[in-house]
Scaffold this active site. Structure first.
Site, PDB file in Angstrom:
ATOM      1  CE1 TYR A 189      37.520  43.907  65.551  1.00 26.25           C
ATOM      2  CE2 TYR A 189      35.301  44.759  65.345  1.00 26.25           C
ATOM      3  CZ  TYR A 189      36.445  44.570  66.084  1.00 26.25           C
ATOM      4  OH  TYR A 189      36.477  45.043  67.377  1.00 26.25           O
TER       5      TYR A 189
ATOM      6  CB  SER B 107      36.196  40.821  77.368  1.00 24.47           C
ATOM      7  OG  SER B 107      36.923  40.616  76.189  1.00 24.47           O
TER       8      SER B 107
ATOM      9  CB  SER C 175      39.891  51.479  72.153  1.00 27.52           C
ATOM     10  OG  SER C 175      39.727  50.164  72.629  1.00 27.52           O
TER      11      SER C 175
ATOM     12  CG  PHE D 267      28.856  36.390  65.435  1.00 26.27           C
ATOM     13  CD1 PHE D 267      28.508  37.497  64.686  1.00 26.27           C
ATOM     14  CD2 PHE D 267      30.058  36.414  66.120  1.00 26.27           C
ATOM     15  CE1 PHE D 267      29.336  38.598  64.610  1.00 26.27           C
ATOM     16  CE2 PHE D 267      30.894  37.507  66.051  1.00 26.27           C
ATOM     17  CZ  PHE D 267      30.542  38.612  65.292  1.00 26.27           C
TER      18      PHE D 267
END
Length: 331
Positions: free
Chosen positions: A63, A225, A174, A280
């Site tokens: 990220y 999601s 994951s 955000f």
């Protein structure tokens, strides 16, 4: 995933498996994640989230903002708002770092960037190995991603060593399917099983079979999601309609004076799924947190379950020819 996420909570009793293994038993984790963001955005968002009450931060080296996450945590500790033990940080091992000899150095690099002594949870981000090296997305002369031999059991043993060394309190995976999970669970000499599996999960893709399999093995499903995702057709399947426009979710939301997003998040946590919605936006960060003052009825849960279309938003089709591409299996 490469999506940044603000994580919500671990309310359901089964969702305390990770918490218990990390010494968080009987505590509700209010969570947040970082994501690929413009410079400075993550720093402010993490601080807002901590002030709101979030405590679990889901991040990743790829990220490119873990330095901002670490700074936000340190600033809030300095303010006396939190202590380090109040924060539950999840980091991720990227595809180019699967070889066992790279696992610990990669985690140590993450810890150096964060300026933390340990992560609370460290997970293998995807079961597909890429060619090791400096490039996050190594490509050949034709622009195709260069794959690498994948040995998930060997990678897992290196993850176990990180836990034993105290660099990670717990370890997980994951985007693993049942076959890949069983590969780890049935590994001779297994010391630590995965405590979590982070996968796409929401009312249009409820993952009932994978959820049940993970429950049987005390593996927490962390749903990314959970509100659907962006409509960027370069990487998202846009054939499925936007989740938050669904009339059922909106009708139920109207009953409780909640948004469709809040209903979708509440649905997941009542199923025992940890949710990691991305935001955000300060207002949405706070709204995503306000889902613990109402409960859905059994009838409403069934109505939302009936929305399942078994269609992924995040298909990762660009890597579908990888030998360990996880989404060819039923679950």
């Amino acid at each position: 995933m490469l999506l940044g996420c603000f994580i919500l909570c671990w309310e359901h009793s089964r969702s305390r498996t990770v918490a218990k293994s990390c010494g968080w038993h009987r505590r509700v984790l209010k969570s947040l994640c970082s994501g690929m963001t413009p410079k400075g955005t993550c720093l402010e968002s993490v601080k807002i989230a901590i002030d709101t009450g979030y405590r679990h931060i889901d991040g990743a080296f790829v990220y490119y903002n873990e330095h901002e996450v670490g700074q936000a945590i340190r600033e809030k500790i300095a303010e006396g708002k939190i202590k380090r033990e109040d924060i539950f940080y999840c980091g991720k091992l990227w595809n180019t770092c699967h070889p066992p000899e790279l696992v610990r150095p990669t985690l140590e690099k993450t810890l150096k960037i964060l300026q933390l002594d340990y992560v609370d949870l460290y997970i293998i981000e995807l079961p597909m190995a890429f060619k090791p090296g400096e490039a996050i997305y190594p490509r050949d002369e034709n622009g195709k991603i260069i794959y690498h031999e994948t040995n998930l059991c060997a990678t897992w043993e290196a993850m176990e060593a990180c836990k034993d060394a105290g660099l990670a309190k717990s370890i997980g995976v994951s985007n693993f399917n049942r076959r890949q999970l069983e590969m780890i669970l049935n590994k001779p000499g297994l010391k630590h099983k995965p405590v979590s599996n982070q996968v796409e999960c929401h009312p249009y893709f409820t993952q009932p079979k994978l959820l049940e399999f993970c429950r049987q093995h005390d593996i927490v499903i962390v749903g990314y999601s959970p509100l659907g995702t962006s409509r960027d057709e370069t990487w998202v399947n846009v054939s499925s309609p936007p989740l938050l426009e669904d009339p059922v979710l909106n009708a139920i939301g109207k009953k409780y004076n909640k948004t469709a997003a809040q209903v979708a998040l509440r649905f997941s946590i009542q199923r025992g799924v940890v949710v990691i919605p991305k935001s955000f936006n300060p207002q949405r960060i706070r709204e995503n947190f306000q889902i613990f003052d109402f409960s859905l009825t059994e009838k409403e849960m069934k109505e939302i379950e009936a929305l399942n279309k078994n269609v992924r938003y995040v298909e990762l089709l660009m890597w579908r020819d990888h030998p360990e591409y996880p989404f060819n299996d039923e679950y």
